[in-house]
Write a protein that holds these residues in place. Structure first.
Motif, PDB file in Angstrom:
ATOM      1  N   VAL A 167      70.828 -30.302 -67.514  1.00 10.57           N
ATOM      2  CA  VAL A 167      70.062 -30.891 -66.062  1.00 10.57           C
ATOM      3  C   VAL A 167      69.106 -31.973 -66.598  1.00 10.57           C
ATOM      4  CG1 VAL A 167      68.380 -29.897 -64.153  1.00 10.57           C
ATOM      5  CG2 VAL A 167      70.433 -28.643 -64.904  1.00 10.57           C
ATOM      6  N   LEU A 168      68.542 -31.559 -67.639  1.00  9.47           N
ATOM      7  CA  LEU A 168      67.376 -32.665 -68.002  1.00  9.47           C
ATOM      8  C   LEU A 168      68.143 -33.833 -68.401  1.00  9.47           C
ATOM      9  CD1 LEU A 168      64.546 -33.481 -69.151  1.00  9.47           C
ATOM     10  CD2 LEU A 168      65.408 -32.460 -71.330  1.00  9.47           C
ATOM     11  N   ASN A 169      69.216 -34.013 -69.110  1.00  4.49           N
ATOM     12  CA  ASN A 169      69.993 -35.279 -69.074  1.00  4.49           C
ATOM     13  C   ASN A 169      70.263 -35.789 -67.739  1.00  4.49           C
ATOM     14  OD1 ASN A 169      70.025 -34.906 -71.922  1.00  4.49           O
ATOM     15  ND2 ASN A 169      72.059 -34.013 -71.836  1.00  4.49           N
ATOM     16  N   HIS A 170      70.783 -35.081 -66.691  1.00  4.33           N
ATOM     17  CA  HIS A 170      70.904 -35.753 -65.569  1.00  4.33           C
ATOM     18  C   HIS A 170      69.678 -36.317 -64.958  1.00  4.33           C
ATOM     19  CE1 HIS A 170      72.905 -36.232 -61.532  1.00  4.33           C
ATOM     20  NE2 HIS A 170      71.904 -35.619 -61.094  1.00  4.33           N
ATOM     21  N   ALA A 171      68.672 -35.561 -64.934  1.00  7.42           N
ATOM     22  CA  ALA A 171      67.173 -36.007 -64.403  1.00  7.42           C
ATOM     23  C   ALA A 171      66.920 -37.057 -64.975  1.00  7.42           C
ATOM     24  CB  ALA A 171      66.447 -34.950 -64.515  1.00  7.42           C
ATOM     25  N   ILE A 172      67.078 -37.335 -66.230  1.00  6.08           N
ATOM     26  CA  ILE A 172      66.479 -38.719 -67.010  1.00  6.08           C
ATOM     27  C   ILE A 172      67.274 -39.757 -66.690  1.00  6.08           C
ATOM     28  CG2 ILE A 172      66.312 -39.658 -69.195  1.00  6.08           C
ATOM     29  CD1 ILE A 172      65.511 -36.921 -70.418  1.00  6.08           C
ATOM     30  N   VAL A 173      68.833 -39.658 -66.461  1.00  5.33           N
ATOM     31  CA  VAL A 173      69.633 -40.592 -66.307  1.00  5.33           C
ATOM     32  C   VAL A 173      69.346 -41.242 -64.911  1.00  5.33           C
ATOM     33  CG1 VAL A 173      71.865 -41.437 -65.771  1.00  5.33           C
ATOM     34  CG2 VAL A 173      71.334 -40.165 -67.901  1.00  5.33           C
ATOM     35  N   ASN A 174      69.007 -40.374 -63.844  1.00  8.46           N
ATOM     36  CA  ASN A 174      68.892 -40.530 -62.479  1.00  8.46           C
ATOM     37  C   ASN A 174      67.521 -40.722 -62.035  1.00  8.46           C
ATOM     38  OD1 ASN A 174      71.952 -40.630 -61.162  1.00  8.46           O
ATOM     39  ND2 ASN A 174      71.828 -38.841 -62.999  1.00  8.46           N
ATOM     40  N   GLY A 175      66.508 -40.448 -62.738  1.00  9.49           N
ATOM     41  CA  GLY A 175      65.065 -40.639 -62.568  1.00  9.49           C
ATOM     42  C   GLY A 175      64.609 -39.571 -61.473  1.00  9.49           C
ATOM     43  N   LEU A 176      64.999 -38.243 -61.653  1.00 12.48           N
ATOM     44  CA  LEU A 176      64.727 -37.489 -61.052  1.00 12.48           C
ATOM     45  C   LEU A 176      63.474 -36.601 -61.696  1.00 12.48           C
ATOM     46  CD1 LEU A 176      67.896 -35.670 -60.148  1.00 12.48           C
ATOM     47  CD2 LEU A 176      66.631 -37.331 -58.923  1.00 12.48           C
ATOM     48  N   PRO A 177      62.475 -36.065 -60.953  1.00  2.47           N
ATOM     49  CA  PRO A 177      61.112 -35.606 -61.564  1.00  2.47           C
ATOM     50  C   PRO A 177      61.411 -34.152 -62.091  1.00  2.47           C
ATOM     51  CG  PRO A 177      60.992 -35.476 -59.311  1.00  2.47           C
ATOM     52  CD  PRO A 177      62.066 -36.503 -59.441  1.00  2.47           C
ATOM     53  N   TYR A 178      60.977 -33.938 -63.214  1.00  4.50           N
ATOM     54  CA  TYR A 178      61.196 -32.436 -63.689  1.00  4.50           C
ATOM     55  C   TYR A 178      59.979 -32.194 -64.639  1.00  4.50           C
ATOM     56  CZ  TYR A 178      61.817 -35.292 -68.147  1.00  4.50           C
ATOM     57  OH  TYR A 178      61.654 -36.117 -69.212  1.00  4.50           O
ATOM     58  N   ARG A 179      59.868 -30.973 -64.811  1.00  4.18           N
ATOM     59  CA  ARG A 179      58.922 -30.501 -65.941  1.00  4.18           C
ATOM     60  C   ARG A 179      59.124 -29.166 -66.568  1.00  4.18           C
ATOM     61  NH1 ARG A 179      53.786 -27.142 -62.995  1.00  4.18           N
ATOM     62  NH2 ARG A 179      53.739 -26.472 -65.322  1.00  4.18           N
ATOM     63  N   PHE A 180      58.733 -29.009 -67.511  1.00  6.53           N
ATOM     64  CA  PHE A 180      59.206 -27.703 -68.546  1.00  6.53           C
ATOM     65  C   PHE A 180      58.220 -26.632 -67.939  1.00  6.53           C
ATOM     66  CE2 PHE A 180      60.273 -31.339 -71.140  1.00  6.53           C
ATOM     67  CZ  PHE A 180      61.476 -31.099 -71.211  1.00  6.53           C
ATOM     68  N   LEU A 181      58.558 -25.412 -68.068  1.00  8.08           N
ATOM     69  CA  LEU A 181      57.742 -23.917 -67.552  1.00  8.08           C
ATOM     70  C   LEU A 181      58.006 -23.179 -68.656  1.00  8.08           C
ATOM     71  CD1 LEU A 181      56.088 -23.015 -65.622  1.00  8.08           C
ATOM     72  CD2 LEU A 181      57.965 -22.107 -64.622  1.00  8.08           C
ATOM     73  N   ASP A 182      56.961 -22.746 -69.693  1.00  9.60           N
ATOM     74  CA  ASP A 182      57.080 -21.732 -70.812  1.00  9.60           C
ATOM     75  C   ASP A 182      57.344 -20.535 -70.188  1.00  9.60           C
ATOM     76  OD1 ASP A 182      56.562 -23.528 -72.588  1.00  9.60           O
ATOM     77  OD2 ASP A 182      54.393 -23.335 -72.542  1.00  9.60           O
ATOM     78  N   GLU A 183      58.147 -19.678 -70.555  1.00 10.19           N
ATOM     79  CA  GLU A 183      58.863 -18.472 -70.172  1.00 10.19           C
ATOM     80  C   GLU A 183      57.447 -17.587 -69.844  1.00 10.19           C
ATOM     81  OE1 GLU A 183      61.669 -14.763 -71.604  1.00 10.19           O
ATOM     82  OE2 GLU A 183      61.310 -16.794 -72.757  1.00 10.19           O
ATOM     83  N   ALA A 184      56.369 -17.480 -70.741  1.00  6.75           N
ATOM     84  CA  ALA A 184      55.351 -16.655 -70.520  1.00  6.75           C
ATOM     85  C   ALA A 184      54.419 -16.971 -69.333  1.00  6.75           C
ATOM     86  CB  ALA A 184      54.394 -16.465 -71.802  1.00  6.75           C
ATOM     87  N   LEU A 185      54.508 -18.267 -68.749  1.00  7.19           N
ATOM     88  CA  LEU A 185      53.641 -18.764 -67.863  1.00  7.19           C
ATOM     89  C   LEU A 185      54.523 -18.699 -66.215  1.00  7.19           C
ATOM     90  CD1 LEU A 185      52.234 -21.961 -69.202  1.00  7.19           C
ATOM     91  CD2 LEU A 185      51.406 -19.365 -69.019  1.00  7.19           C
ATOM     92  N   ILE A 186      55.989 -18.207 -66.227  1.00  5.64           N
ATOM     93  CA  ILE A 186      56.508 -18.321 -65.264  1.00  5.64           C
ATOM     94  C   ILE A 186      55.929 -17.571 -63.933  1.00  5.64           C
ATOM     95  CG2 ILE A 186      58.723 -17.388 -64.123  1.00  5.64           C
ATOM     96  CD1 ILE A 186      60.257 -18.508 -66.655  1.00  5.64           C
ATOM     97  N   GLY A 187      55.538 -16.202 -64.346  1.00  8.40           N
ATOM     98  CA  GLY A 187      54.877 -15.004 -63.317  1.00  8.40           C
ATOM     99  C   GLY A 187      53.553 -15.477 -63.233  1.00  8.40           C
ATOM    100  N   CYS A 188      53.110 -16.434 -63.780  1.00  9.95           N
ATOM    101  CA  CYS A 188      51.454 -16.746 -63.437  1.00  9.95           C
ATOM    102  C   CYS A 188      51.147 -17.436 -62.285  1.00  9.95           C
ATOM    103  CB  CYS A 188      50.724 -17.342 -64.792  1.00  9.95           C
ATOM    104  SG  CYS A 188      51.061 -16.149 -66.093  1.00  9.95           S
ATOM    105  N   GLN A 189      52.232 -18.286 -62.011  1.00 14.08           N
ATOM    106  CA  GLN A 189      51.921 -19.006 -60.606  1.00 14.08           C
ATOM    107  C   GLN A 189      52.243 -18.396 -59.289  1.00 14.08           C
ATOM    108  OE1 GLN A 189      53.561 -23.413 -62.642  1.00 14.08           O
ATOM    109  NE2 GLN A 189      53.498 -23.118 -60.242  1.00 14.08           N
ATOM    110  N   GLU A 190      51.323 -18.551 -58.574  1.00 14.51           N
ATOM    111  CA  GLU A 190      51.457 -17.867 -57.214  1.00 14.51           C
ATOM    112  C   GLU A 190      52.693 -18.207 -56.340  1.00 14.51           C
ATOM    113  OE1 GLU A 190      48.015 -17.374 -54.894  1.00 14.51           O
ATOM    114  OE2 GLU A 190      46.772 -16.445 -56.483  1.00 14.51           O
ATOM    115  N   ASN A 191      52.761 -19.569 -56.352  1.00 11.88           N
ATOM    116  CA  ASN A 191      54.111 -19.998 -55.650  1.00 11.88           C
ATOM    117  C   ASN A 191      54.417 -21.589 -56.235  1.00 11.88           C
ATOM    118  OD1 ASN A 191      52.297 -22.475 -54.517  1.00 11.88           O
ATOM    119  ND2 ASN A 191      51.517 -20.890 -53.193  1.00 11.88           N
ATOM    120  N   TYR A 192      55.497 -21.961 -56.126  1.00 12.95           N
ATOM    121  CA  TYR A 192      56.187 -23.023 -56.497  1.00 12.95           C
ATOM    122  C   TYR A 192      56.414 -24.254 -55.344  1.00 12.95           C
ATOM    123  CZ  TYR A 192      56.580 -20.626 -60.870  1.00 12.95           C
ATOM    124  OH  TYR A 192      56.608 -19.932 -61.983  1.00 12.95           O
TER     125      TYR A 192
END
Length: 246
Positions: A20-45
């Motif tokens: 998916v990262l390769n596709h995003a880079i080729v097509n200019g789609l916004p992306y970000r990495f999310l560390d496994e330990a932080l997934i439950g820390c955000q209240e929403n997305y």
């Protein structure tokens, strides 16, 4: 925004996230990495358009967005003619009884994702696994069938977009006519998801049978599906998952 899980064990993303990262880079789609330990820390997305990660991570992210994972539906009624074997609901008691009688049986959880991996239970293997399952946990049970070649079919918006072989003889060809027939039958019910994956296999006697159907999340990418089509597949599945609130 595409969110890609970075796994704690390796500190890296996996092959599915990389696709998916390769596709995003080729097509200019916004992306970000999310560390496994932080997934439950955000209240929403609020800016999330697609999450790519493990089953448990998908569960957490969806809950933060006000959604639930659907229950598994490995053996839809519409596709029973393609199974080629008896499949029924049972419990731990049924599995242990079969093992005690020396009868092998395949079992996997019916209502919970990844409670344990579906496998064959017999008098010499599997007792430590089934013993940990609660007495009232519903399980799918079936006759044991040996598959010599196995394939994954990817369906997006009720269209077969790729078939990948992931096990068995390298020169085997999937029965595309049978797969397309199943796609049509499953798609006739508007209540069924429009994007999903299902696995197929050849038995020793040459029968081409449905192994199981899976919802489109945390689905592995095998050789034979492009980055573009894999992204389309996951995006369609995520849209299915987020179309209904808790």
């Amino acid at each position: 925004m595409i969110y890609l899980q970075r796994y704690a064990e390796t500190g890296k993303i996996g092959k599915e996230e990389s696709s998916v990262l390769n596709h995003a880079i080729v097509n200019g789609l916004p992306y970000r990495f999310l560390d496994e330990a932080l997934i439950g820390c955000q209240e929403n997305y609020p800016d999330l358009s697609l999450f790519v990660g493990s089953v448990e991570a998908c569960r957490v992210v969806l809950s933060r967005m006000g959604h639930l994972l659907p229950s598994p539906n490995y053996y839809p009624n519409e596709l029973s003619q393609f199974l080629g074997r008896e499949v029924w609901l049972g419990t731990k008691t049924n599995v242990i009884a079969s093992m005690a009688q020396g009868v092998s049986v395949f079992a996997k959880p019916a209502m919970k994702w990844k409670l344990f991996t579906g496998q064959v239970f017999d008098e010499s293997s599997g007792f430590s696994i089934i013993n940990e399952v609660s007495n009232d946990e519903r399980l799918w049970l079936s006759d044991v069938v040996g598959f010599k070649s196995e394939f994954r079919a990817y369906v997006a918006d009720r269209e077969l977009i790729a078939v990948s072989q992931y096990a068995g003889e390298d020169d085997a060809d999937a029965d595309l006519d049978t797969i397309k027939m199943a796609v049509d039958q499953f798609g006739n019910n508007p209540a069924n998801p429009s994007t999903y994956a299902f696995d197929w296999g050849y038995t020793e006697d040459g029968s081409f049978l449905l192994i199981e159907v899976n919802h489109c999340f945390a689905i592995g990418r095998y050789a034979g599906i492009s980055d573009r089509e894999y992204y389309r597949f996951l995006e369609g599945g995520w849209n299915n998952l987020t179309s209904e609130s808790v």
